[in-house]
Design a protein around this motif. Sequence first.
Motif, PDB file in Angstrom:
ATOM      1  N   LEU A   1       0.825  -1.204   0.000  1.00  0.00           N
ATOM      2  CA  LEU A   1       0.000   0.000   0.000  1.00  0.00           C
ATOM      3  C   LEU A   1       0.861   1.257   0.000  1.00  0.00           C
ATOM      4  CD1 LEU A   1      -2.803  -0.882   2.610  1.00  0.00           C
ATOM      5  CD2 LEU A   1      -2.996  -0.829   0.118  1.00  0.00           C
ATOM      6  N   TYR A   2       2.186   1.086   0.114  1.00  0.00           N
ATOM      7  CA  TYR A   2       3.142   2.188   0.216  1.00  0.00           C
ATOM      8  C   TYR A   2       2.891   3.008   1.479  1.00  0.00           C
ATOM      9  CZ  TYR A   2       4.032   0.736  -4.532  1.00  0.00           C
ATOM     10  OH  TYR A   2       4.336  -0.027  -5.641  1.00  0.00           O
ATOM     11  N   LEU A   3       2.709   2.272   2.594  1.00  0.00           N
ATOM     12  CA  LEU A   3       2.523   2.915   3.886  1.00  0.00           C
ATOM     13  C   LEU A   3       3.827   3.562   4.329  1.00  0.00           C
ATOM     14  CD1 LEU A   3       0.561   0.010   5.615  1.00  0.00           C
ATOM     15  CD2 LEU A   3      -0.407   2.103   4.639  1.00  0.00           C
ATOM     16  N   GLU A   4       3.714   4.689   5.063  1.00  0.00           N
ATOM     17  CA  GLU A   4       4.898   5.428   5.510  1.00  0.00           C
ATOM     18  C   GLU A   4       5.095   5.262   7.010  1.00  0.00           C
ATOM     19  OE1 GLU A   4       4.508   9.451   4.218  1.00  0.00           O
ATOM     20  OE2 GLU A   4       4.340   8.918   2.087  1.00  0.00           O
ATOM     21  N   PRO A   5       6.349   5.277   7.485  1.00  0.00           N
ATOM     22  CA  PRO A   5       6.611   5.150   8.916  1.00  0.00           C
ATOM     23  C   PRO A   5       5.873   6.233   9.715  1.00  0.00           C
ATOM     24  CG  PRO A   5       8.662   5.008   7.682  1.00  0.00           C
ATOM     25  CD  PRO A   5       7.606   5.429   6.718  1.00  0.00           C
ATOM     26  N   GLY A   6       5.222   5.805  10.808  1.00  0.00           N
ATOM     27  CA  GLY A   6       4.486   6.747  11.641  1.00  0.00           C
ATOM     28  C   GLY A   6       3.060   6.992  11.185  1.00  0.00           C
ATOM     29  N   GLU A   7       2.736   6.548   9.983  1.00  0.00           N
ATOM     30  CA  GLU A   7       1.371   6.709   9.472  1.00  0.00           C
ATOM     31  C   GLU A   7       0.402   5.866  10.300  1.00  0.00           C
ATOM     32  OE1 GLU A   7      -1.028   6.147   5.212  1.00  0.00           O
ATOM     33  OE2 GLU A   7       1.129   5.797   5.347  1.00  0.00           O
ATOM     34  N   VAL A   8      -0.813   6.354  10.467  1.00  0.00           N
ATOM     35  CA  VAL A   8      -1.822   5.646  11.262  1.00  0.00           C
ATOM     36  C   VAL A   8      -2.934   5.153  10.358  1.00  0.00           C
ATOM     37  CG1 VAL A   8      -3.495   5.812  13.143  1.00  0.00           C
ATOM     38  CG2 VAL A   8      -1.312   7.026  13.313  1.00  0.00           C
ATOM     39  N   LYS A   9      -3.224   3.854  10.461  1.00  0.00           N
ATOM     40  CA  LYS A   9      -4.280   3.253   9.659  1.00  0.00           C
ATOM     41  C   LYS A   9      -5.153   2.401  10.571  1.00  0.00           C
ATOM     42  CE  LYS A   9      -3.868   4.763   5.576  1.00  0.00           C
ATOM     43  NZ  LYS A   9      -3.850   6.076   6.205  1.00  0.00           N
ATOM     44  N   THR A  10      -6.415   2.224  10.185  1.00  0.00           N
ATOM     45  CA  THR A  10      -7.306   1.366  10.960  1.00  0.00           C
ATOM     46  C   THR A  10      -7.109  -0.090  10.546  1.00  0.00           C
ATOM     47  OG1 THR A  10      -9.143   1.473   9.389  1.00  0.00           O
ATOM     48  CG2 THR A  10      -9.045   3.189  11.099  1.00  0.00           C
ATOM     49  N   ILE A  11      -7.534  -0.984  11.429  1.00  0.00           N
ATOM     50  CA  ILE A  11      -7.499  -2.411  11.101  1.00  0.00           C
ATOM     51  C   ILE A  11      -8.290  -2.667   9.825  1.00  0.00           C
ATOM     52  CG2 ILE A  11      -8.305  -4.697  11.819  1.00  0.00           C
ATOM     53  CD1 ILE A  11      -5.869  -3.936  13.355  1.00  0.00           C
ATOM     54  N   GLU A  12      -9.428  -2.005   9.674  1.00  0.00           N
ATOM     55  CA  GLU A  12     -10.258  -2.232   8.481  1.00  0.00           C
ATOM     56  C   GLU A  12      -9.526  -1.822   7.211  1.00  0.00           C
ATOM     57  OE1 GLU A  12     -14.795  -1.726   6.842  1.00  0.00           O
ATOM     58  OE2 GLU A  12     -14.194  -0.594   8.630  1.00  0.00           O
ATOM     59  N   GLU A  13      -8.836  -0.695   7.231  1.00  0.00           N
ATOM     60  CA  GLU A  13      -8.101  -0.251   6.047  1.00  0.00           C
ATOM     61  C   GLU A  13      -6.986  -1.241   5.695  1.00  0.00           C
ATOM     62  OE1 GLU A  13      -8.282   4.608   6.095  1.00  0.00           O
ATOM     63  OE2 GLU A  13      -7.159   3.609   7.685  1.00  0.00           O
ATOM     64  N   LEU A  14      -6.301  -1.750   6.722  1.00  0.00           N
ATOM     65  CA  LEU A  14      -5.220  -2.700   6.480  1.00  0.00           C
ATOM     66  C   LEU A  14      -5.755  -4.033   5.961  1.00  0.00           C
ATOM     67  CD1 LEU A  14      -3.001  -2.001   9.626  1.00  0.00           C
ATOM     68  CD2 LEU A  14      -2.590  -1.223   7.282  1.00  0.00           C
ATOM     69  N   MET A  15      -6.868  -4.487   6.528  1.00  0.00           N
ATOM     70  CA  MET A  15      -7.459  -5.747   6.065  1.00  0.00           C
ATOM     71  C   MET A  15      -7.939  -5.634   4.625  1.00  0.00           C
ATOM     72  SD  MET A  15      -7.306  -8.330   8.074  1.00  0.00           S
ATOM     73  CE  MET A  15      -8.698  -9.396   7.694  1.00  0.00           C
ATOM     74  N   LYS A  16      -8.468  -4.479   4.292  1.00  0.00           N
ATOM     75  CA  LYS A  16      -8.887  -4.232   2.911  1.00  0.00           C
ATOM     76  C   LYS A  16      -7.681  -4.333   1.973  1.00  0.00           C
ATOM     77  CE  LYS A  16     -11.725  -0.758   2.498  1.00  0.00           C
ATOM     78  NZ  LYS A  16     -12.242   0.640   2.313  1.00  0.00           N
ATOM     79  N   GLY A  17      -6.572  -3.757   2.405  1.00  0.00           N
ATOM     80  CA  GLY A  17      -5.354  -3.806   1.590  1.00  0.00           C
ATOM     81  C   GLY A  17      -4.811  -5.214   1.422  1.00  0.00           C
ATOM     82  N   ILE A  18      -4.925  -6.030   2.487  1.00  0.00           N
ATOM     83  CA  ILE A  18      -4.430  -7.411   2.418  1.00  0.00           C
ATOM     84  C   ILE A  18      -5.328  -8.266   1.531  1.00  0.00           C
ATOM     85  CG2 ILE A  18      -4.011  -9.516   3.751  1.00  0.00           C
ATOM     86  CD1 ILE A  18      -3.386  -7.659   6.161  1.00  0.00           C
TER      87      ILE A  18
END
Length: 387
Positions: free
Chosen positions: A102-119
């Motif tokens: 997802l090209y996440l950046e260090p320190g960035e905050v994401k919800t579990i739902e957003e991460l699960m969607k990405g996976i």
Amino acid sequence: MKLTKKLMRAFLIITLIISFSMPQVDASSQPFNINAKSAILIDSATGTVLYEKNIHEALPPASVTKIMTMLLTMEAIEEGKITLEDKVVVSELASSMGGTQLYLEPGEVKTIEELMKGIAIRSANDACVAIGEHLAGSEDLFVQRMNERAKELGMKDSNFVNTNGLPEDGHVTSAYDISLMSKELLKHKEIHKWLTTWMDEVVVGKSQSVQQLVNTNRLIRFYDGANGIKTGYTSAAKHCLSASATRGNTTFIAVIMGAPTSPIRFSEAAKLLDYGFANYSSVDVVKKDTAAGSVPVEKGKLLQVEAMPKEDLKLLVKKGEEGTIDHDVILPQYVQAPIAKGEKIGEVIVTVNGKEKARVDLVAAEDVGKASIMDILSRMVRKFVGR
């Protein structure tokens, strides 16, 4: 000349001995061949294996690994350990993952739902590490839990080294083991909304860029009834896929490992699913929310208690044999109070063509305490007045 004949005879005998000592493969044991290193087709409800090819061969699974990562996440949600709204802080390690991300950046905050969607949709490697660290404190600890859960599920051919399936020595599983964890994942209804999503988006990074998510599993769009599950590819693993589909009351899971191309993994998985739907049918025999009868309670506060199946029971039969399923409800003439809710008070015996296939316990639907003297007197009065 005589020596030559003796040598020929000895060679023939040795050849026969070798041929009989080698394992004989029955070419007719499978209805067709699958163009992959290994493959399996199972019924999701019963786990019945309908097709197999090298199903216990330990192979690199690539991103099919993420099925276990998603499973542990869904179990944590259902156990109340986390919620879909939980905030996850992305670490340096998570953001450094290569491959699909997802090209996440260090320190960035994401919800579990957003991460699960990405996976589930994009197969994001960075999202897997972020979730693993959030759930267990570190990726290593999460991987330990992956291997523990694999053992609990009976996955004897598996060893996980990371959360996402990126190439590492010793990171292996088998088609059979993938079918086991796939079957377990599909029990979680919440996961289906992501597994069946074709396109979505998520906002990432300091620049708040919109990442378009397209499901890596093309069967979701093109195969009737497809509802999962996960693709995978590395140069070592080749093209892998765990595919599931539901039509009517029946769900099958097809696993392909080591297919030579991406189109072949999808076509071979579809071939397996087609075979299942064409030849087999899943039948609901017993449902745990439907009473199978009632039993009189002697000296109880209630006169009778409903007998409920302890669990659902489905049977997989060949098409056309649905009418051969029968079941007998076995209940006692009465039970003695007190009775605890969930206590066994009978059973259902299921047969196919007269042969027993399964049994399901029948349990008390509620607590029934002993009747007091006042309860007994009140019943006697009502009975007398009712005459």
